[in-house]
Design a protein around this motif. Structure first.
Motif, PDB file in Angstrom:
ATOM      1  N   VAL A  55       0.838  -1.215   0.000  1.00  0.00           N
ATOM      2  CA  VAL A  55       0.000   0.000   0.000  1.00  0.00           C
ATOM      3  C   VAL A  55       0.867   1.257   0.000  1.00  0.00           C
ATOM      4  CG1 VAL A  55      -1.823   1.220   1.261  1.00  0.00           C
ATOM      5  CG2 VAL A  55      -1.857  -1.275   1.145  1.00  0.00           C
ATOM      6  N   VAL A  56       2.122   1.148   0.432  1.00  0.00           N
ATOM      7  CA  VAL A  56       3.047   2.287   0.413  1.00  0.00           C
ATOM      8  C   VAL A  56       3.175   2.873  -0.989  1.00  0.00           C
ATOM      9  CG1 VAL A  56       5.496   2.903   0.692  1.00  0.00           C
ATOM     10  CG2 VAL A  56       4.348   1.510   2.422  1.00  0.00           C
ATOM     11  N   TYR A  57       2.976   2.054  -2.000  1.00  0.00           N
ATOM     12  CA  TYR A  57       3.119   2.510  -3.382  1.00  0.00           C
ATOM     13  C   TYR A  57       2.101   3.585  -3.752  1.00  0.00           C
ATOM     14  CZ  TYR A  57       6.683  -0.703  -5.214  1.00  0.00           C
ATOM     15  OH  TYR A  57       7.865  -1.345  -5.497  1.00  0.00           O
ATOM     16  N   VAL A  58       1.055   3.742  -2.975  1.00  0.00           N
ATOM     17  CA  VAL A  58       0.054   4.751  -3.308  1.00  0.00           C
ATOM     18  C   VAL A  58       0.668   6.142  -3.337  1.00  0.00           C
ATOM     19  CG1 VAL A  58      -0.770   5.283  -0.962  1.00  0.00           C
ATOM     20  CG2 VAL A  58      -2.366   5.375  -2.907  1.00  0.00           C
ATOM     21  N   ALA A  59       1.752   6.341  -2.577  1.00  0.00           N
ATOM     22  CA  ALA A  59       2.430   7.639  -2.518  1.00  0.00           C
ATOM     23  C   ALA A  59       3.563   7.741  -3.531  1.00  0.00           C
ATOM     24  CB  ALA A  59       2.979   7.874  -1.112  1.00  0.00           C
ATOM     25  N   ARG A  60       3.671   6.779  -4.425  1.00  0.00           N
ATOM     26  CA  ARG A  60       4.769   6.696  -5.405  1.00  0.00           C
ATOM     27  C   ARG A  60       6.117   6.912  -4.722  1.00  0.00           C
ATOM     28  NH1 ARG A  60       5.233  10.038 -11.057  1.00  0.00           N
ATOM     29  NH2 ARG A  60       6.274  11.534  -9.717  1.00  0.00           N
ATOM     30  N   HIS A 101       2.079   2.893  -9.947  1.00  0.00           N
ATOM     31  CA  HIS A 101       2.111   2.870  -8.480  1.00  0.00           C
ATOM     32  C   HIS A 101       0.727   2.634  -7.894  1.00  0.00           C
ATOM     33  CE1 HIS A 101       1.256   7.111  -9.420  1.00  0.00           C
ATOM     34  NE2 HIS A 101       0.790   7.239  -8.191  1.00  0.00           N
ATOM     35  N   HIS A 102      -0.329   3.105  -8.609  1.00  0.00           N
ATOM     36  CA  HIS A 102      -1.689   2.841  -8.137  1.00  0.00           C
ATOM     37  C   HIS A 102      -2.049   1.358  -8.300  1.00  0.00           C
ATOM     38  CE1 HIS A 102      -3.102   7.305  -8.599  1.00  0.00           C
ATOM     39  NE2 HIS A 102      -2.386   7.085  -7.508  1.00  0.00           N
ATOM     40  N   VAL A 103      -1.557   0.733  -9.362  1.00  0.00           N
ATOM     41  CA  VAL A 103      -1.837  -0.690  -9.577  1.00  0.00           C
ATOM     42  C   VAL A 103      -1.203  -1.529  -8.467  1.00  0.00           C
ATOM     43  CG1 VAL A 103      -1.463  -2.665 -11.107  1.00  0.00           C
ATOM     44  CG2 VAL A 103      -2.066  -0.435 -12.071  1.00  0.00           C
ATOM     45  N   VAL A 104       0.057  -1.212  -8.124  1.00  0.00           N
ATOM     46  CA  VAL A 104       0.727  -1.972  -7.073  1.00  0.00           C
ATOM     47  C   VAL A 104       0.029  -1.754  -5.731  1.00  0.00           C
ATOM     48  CG1 VAL A 104       2.879  -2.309  -5.806  1.00  0.00           C
ATOM     49  CG2 VAL A 104       2.931  -1.900  -8.278  1.00  0.00           C
TER      50      VAL A 104
END
Length: 424
Positions: A306-311, A379-382
């Motif tokens: 979920v950290v990937y939401v912040a790229r 990053h949203h997909v991950v």
């Protein structure tokens, strides 16, 4: 009586290596796995050199996963119908023969891809048979769990070492020259298994049913048991979502403007976390503790994505991937639950199905992640994989909890007993 049932209590991984037959299985696994990884890289280069097609080159990798579902479903009966040592040796020899044909200069690209499919179709039968054979060699208790853990650690490590070794080999050898290494490793694996393991009888009689019917019947019995089905889903579904950052590593590196070195780090990070977690859980935790952490760790293992939401930049992304890799720590305890849930005469087919399903669903997860990245930022997909995967994992965890022995209703227990009675 198996060697895993000795009176001396297990003493971690050293106790597993103390079993002579396991050392042979371990060495064979290491050799064949390194050979396969090197051949995958070399074959991809060879197909591209012959065809000039990036699509066919990429398809070479995909064909390493797609046939798993065919081999694991249609040929699973082999694992229980014939003696394990014979099955393992024949599988190695078939794979060696297929790879040897790849070396023939006259073999066309279509032939190379067909041979790749055949090797991949044999793989789940080999892996499932070996998993079931470990219960004969190590018993079905803690030694078996630690033996499975060691083979997984080798698999993760060989991916890193094998691709590096393959790259080095391709600087001094032609692609076909590098593929030759795989023929040798398959033959060495067959020799180790033939000479280093005992010849034990088949787990189930051949009966009058055809191999295909027996394989499909085994799949129905495995998937028809609510407890086993729930455990299979706990192996499969988190793995489907955790592959998203690896499948999208290259586009993510481009998205954050990092260099080629960042791609290698991102592809290694999850394996590093996985190996570290396996070693810690297998050596530092007692069997009861490993069992207790299965459901909690499976429930939260995908949350780091979920950290990937912040790229995130490279350091934070690497930390998230290492943590996601550590989430695989629950699998060690799950291995024990699975072998306890499956009757001995069905173990070969059940474990072949487990392997085939795991590889197939990981391939599907990669494809779905790539498809989603066509419409949404990487990053949203991950991050979405982490969120959706966590919801799915929680649902599966709840089902596994409901099927825990002692929690099922009398009717469910009676139905399960009836199914096993009809399978004999």
């Amino acid at each position: 009586m198996s060697q895993g049932s000795a009176t001396t209590p297990p003493a971690g991984y050293r106790a597993v290596f103390a079993v002579t037959e396991f050392r042979a299985v371990f060495a064979a696994h290491l050799l064949s796995l390194l050979g396969v990884v090197v051949s995958e890289l070399a074959l991809t280069v060879l197909v591209y050199d012959l065809s000039g097609s990036p699509l066919l080159s990429a398809l070479t990798f995909a064909l390493g996963m797609l046939p798993y579902v065919i081999g694991g479903t249609l040929f699973a009966g082999v694992a229980d119908r014939y003696p394990a040592r014979r099955v393992l040796v024949v599988c190695d020899l078939v794979c060696a023969a297929c790879v040897a044909v790849m070396l023939v200069p006259a073999t066309p690209v279509a032939g190379l891809l067909a041979l790749r499919c055949l090797v991949a179709a044999v793989a789940p039968v080999f892996t499932g048979t070996r998993m079931a054979a470990l219960t004969d060699i190590l018993g079905d208790g803690d030694l078996y769990v630690l033996g499975r853990s060691l083979l997984r650690i080798v698999s993760q490590s060989a991916m890193l070492i094998g691709f590096g070794a393959g790259g080095v080999l391709l600087t001094v050898l032609s692609p076909r020259g590098a593929i030759t290494v795989t023929v040798v490793t398959f033959l060495c694996s067959a020799a180790l298994l033939r000479l280093g393991t005992r010849d034990r009888p088949a787990r189930a009689g051949s009966g009058s049913a055809t191999l295909l019917r027996e394989s499909l019947s085994g799949a129905r019995l495995v998937l028809g048991d609510r407890r086993i089905r729930a455990l299979l889903l706990l192996f499969w579904l988190p793995a489907m979502f955790v592959v998203a950052p690896e499948a999208l590593a290259a586009p993510y590196v481009a998205e954050i403007g990092a260099g080629p070195a960042a791609l290698g780090l991102l592809l290694c990070a999850m394996a590093v976390g996985h190996v570290g977690a396996e070693l810690f859980v297998g050596s530092a935790l007692r069997p009861r503790t490993r069992s207790r952490i299965v459901l909690p760790v499976a429930a939260v293992g995908l949350l780091p994505l979920v950290v990937y939401v912040a790229r995130p930049g490279l350091p934070l992304a690497l930390a998230a991937l290492v943590l996601a890799g550590m989430g695989a720590a629950y699998v060690i305890g799950l291995d024990q639950w699975f072998v306890d849930a499956v009757e001995p005469e069905l173990r070969g087919r059940a474990m072949t199905l487990l392997t085939a399903g795991l590889m197939t669903i990981q391939g599907a997860g990669m494809a779905l992640a790539g498809l989603a990245a066509e419409f949404f930022p990487v990053h949203h997909v991950v991050a979405g994989s982490g969120i959706i995967g966590t919801v799915v994992a929680l649902l599966v965890v709840a089902e596994v909890r409901r099927t825990t022995p002692g929690q099922m209703s009398d009717t469910e227990r009676r139905d399960g007993a009836d199914r096993h009675m009809t399978s004999r």
